[in-house]
Design an enzyme around this catalytic site. Structure first.
Site, PDB file in Angstrom:
ATOM      1  N   HIS A  91      -2.863  -2.782  -3.406  1.00  0.00           N
ATOM      2  CA  HIS A  91      -3.832  -2.581  -2.288  1.00  0.00           C
ATOM      3  C   HIS A  91      -5.465  -2.912  -4.010  1.00  0.00           C
ATOM      4  CE1 HIS A  91      -6.415  -1.376   1.152  1.00  0.00           C
ATOM      5  NE2 HIS A  91      -7.339  -1.966   0.412  1.00  0.00           N
ATOM      6  N   HIS A 142       0.758  -1.766   0.362  1.00  0.00           N
ATOM      7  CA  HIS A 142       0.099  -0.013   0.416  1.00  0.00           C
ATOM      8  C   HIS A 142       1.259   0.818   0.124  1.00  0.00           C
ATOM      9  CE1 HIS A 142      -3.176  -2.156   1.868  1.00  0.00           C
ATOM     10  NE2 HIS A 142      -1.782  -3.302   2.323  1.00  0.00           N
ATOM     11  N   TYR A 143       0.113   1.917  -0.009  1.00  0.00           N
ATOM     12  CA  TYR A 143       1.040   3.494   0.146  1.00  0.00           C
ATOM     13  C   TYR A 143      -0.439   4.394   1.567  1.00  0.00           C
ATOM     14  CZ  TYR A 143      -1.756   6.091  -4.141  1.00  0.00           C
ATOM     15  OH  TYR A 143      -2.789   6.052  -4.592  1.00  0.00           O
ATOM     16  N   THR A 144       0.758   5.013   1.373  1.00  0.00           N
ATOM     17  CA  THR A 144      -0.907   6.148   2.977  1.00  0.00           C
ATOM     18  C   THR A 144      -1.151   6.929   2.456  1.00  0.00           C
ATOM     19  OG1 THR A 144       1.808   6.908   3.784  1.00  0.00           O
ATOM     20  CG2 THR A 144       1.294   5.110   4.441  1.00  0.00           C
ATOM     21  N   ASP A 172      -3.986   2.473  -4.713  1.00  0.00           N
ATOM     22  CA  ASP A 172      -2.465   2.432  -4.534  1.00  0.00           C
ATOM     23  C   ASP A 172      -2.102   0.832  -3.805  1.00  0.00           C
ATOM     24  OD1 ASP A 172      -4.352   1.633  -1.826  1.00  0.00           O
ATOM     25  OD2 ASP A 172      -2.900   1.288  -0.575  1.00  0.00           O
ATOM     26  N   GLU A 212       2.637  -1.152   4.723  1.00  0.00           N
ATOM     27  CA  GLU A 212       2.323   0.127   4.303  1.00  0.00           C
ATOM     28  C   GLU A 212       3.461   1.483   3.739  1.00  0.00           C
ATOM     29  OE1 GLU A 212      -0.290   2.540   4.003  1.00  0.00           O
ATOM     30  OE2 GLU A 212      -2.404   0.887   4.990  1.00  0.00           O
TER      31      GLU A 212
END
Length: 265
Positions: free
Chosen positions: A157, A46-48, A167, A110
């Site tokens: 994700h 994922h990215y946050t 993401d 993440e």
């Protein structure tokens, strides 16, 4: 007589109360079933969409979490926020190859990244520092090795929730993960050979849906290029052809889907 009976009853109750609790006998672990597999089968990236301090705060103090957080500052820091033996809340409603609700069977990473910004010139995505990606790859290789996670189960994700998540986005360097042996990648020669053929005669919607389902995506099988199917095509293009991810089922996309599906077990 009544007094003697009461005394006897009381003695019986006291005797029952003093009975020691059952003790678990020694467990024999010499016989092991062949019908089993690790609980961890997926690695989800994922990215946050927020900065490093906010990411750490949200993932440690809110109702979302991940097993690991990889920062974007120098030097790059990696936090383990949830023990791998416990479930983290990072995947949400998700599906891949018939598996659903992947929180229970995955490790989530993440990655601190602002995601994107909408500007008058269009949407601008934020790049990932190479030092950060190096740490994510090293961490991913360690996790994949320990749990024997299949390359087709190392996912973003957006792969497992294409209608609601995007993401880690189009600037995430999936090709580096392929070069590290972590994911499947379209065969360039095969794509070059198939693209003009599929451009000349584009497969029908059901062909795309069946191939994407074989790869693992949760996609309708209704023979229509509906919104859900286009979202899955966007997720695929974002991962494998990030220079153009418009959800249009063109010849090059068909060739890349065919190549990945052929390599998928």
């Amino acid at each position: 007589m009544k007094r003697l009976f009461a005394v006897a009853l009381l003695a019986g109750l006291l005797s029952a109360c003093s009975t020691p609790a059952p003790v678990l006998t020694q467990i024999d672990r010499s016989v092991v079933s062949v019908s089993q597999e690790p609980r961890i089968q997926f690695l989800i990236l994922h990215y946050t969409a927020i900065n490093e301090p906010a990411s750490l705060r949200v993932l440690s103090q809110r109702d979302v979490s991940a097993h690991y957080l990889v920062g974007d500052q120098t030097p790059v820091k990696v936090w383990q926020l949830v023990d791998e033996g416990r479930m983290a809340y990072h995947a949400g409603l998700s599906e891949w190859k018939g598996y659903s609700r992947l929180n229970a069977s995955s490790v989530g990473i993440e990655i601190v990244n602002q995601g994107f910004q909408d500007t008058p010139q269009g949407r601008v995505y934020f790049p990932f520092p190479q030092a950060q990606i190096d740490q994510v790859i090293a961490l991913s290789k360690d996790i994949v090795k320990r749990y024997n996670i299949k390359p087709e189960f190392v996912l973003g994700h957006s792969d497992i929730a294409p209608s609601r998540k995007q993401d880690p986005g189009p600037l995430f360097p999936w090709k580096q993960f392929a070069d590290a042996g972590l994911i499947i990648w379209p065969n360039a020669d095969e794509v070059a050979r198939l693209t003009p053929l599929y451009t000349q005669q584009l497969p029908e919607a059901r062909w795309f849906q069946q191939k994407l389902a074989k790869i693992g995506y949760g996609v309708p099988q209704n023979g229509q290029f509906d919104d859900a199917t286009r979202n899955v095509i966007i997720a695929f293009q974002t991962k494998y052809r990030p220079t153009k991810f418009d959800g249009v089922a063109d010849g090059e996309t068909a060739a890349m889907i065919d190549s990945v599906a052929t390599q998928t077990r």
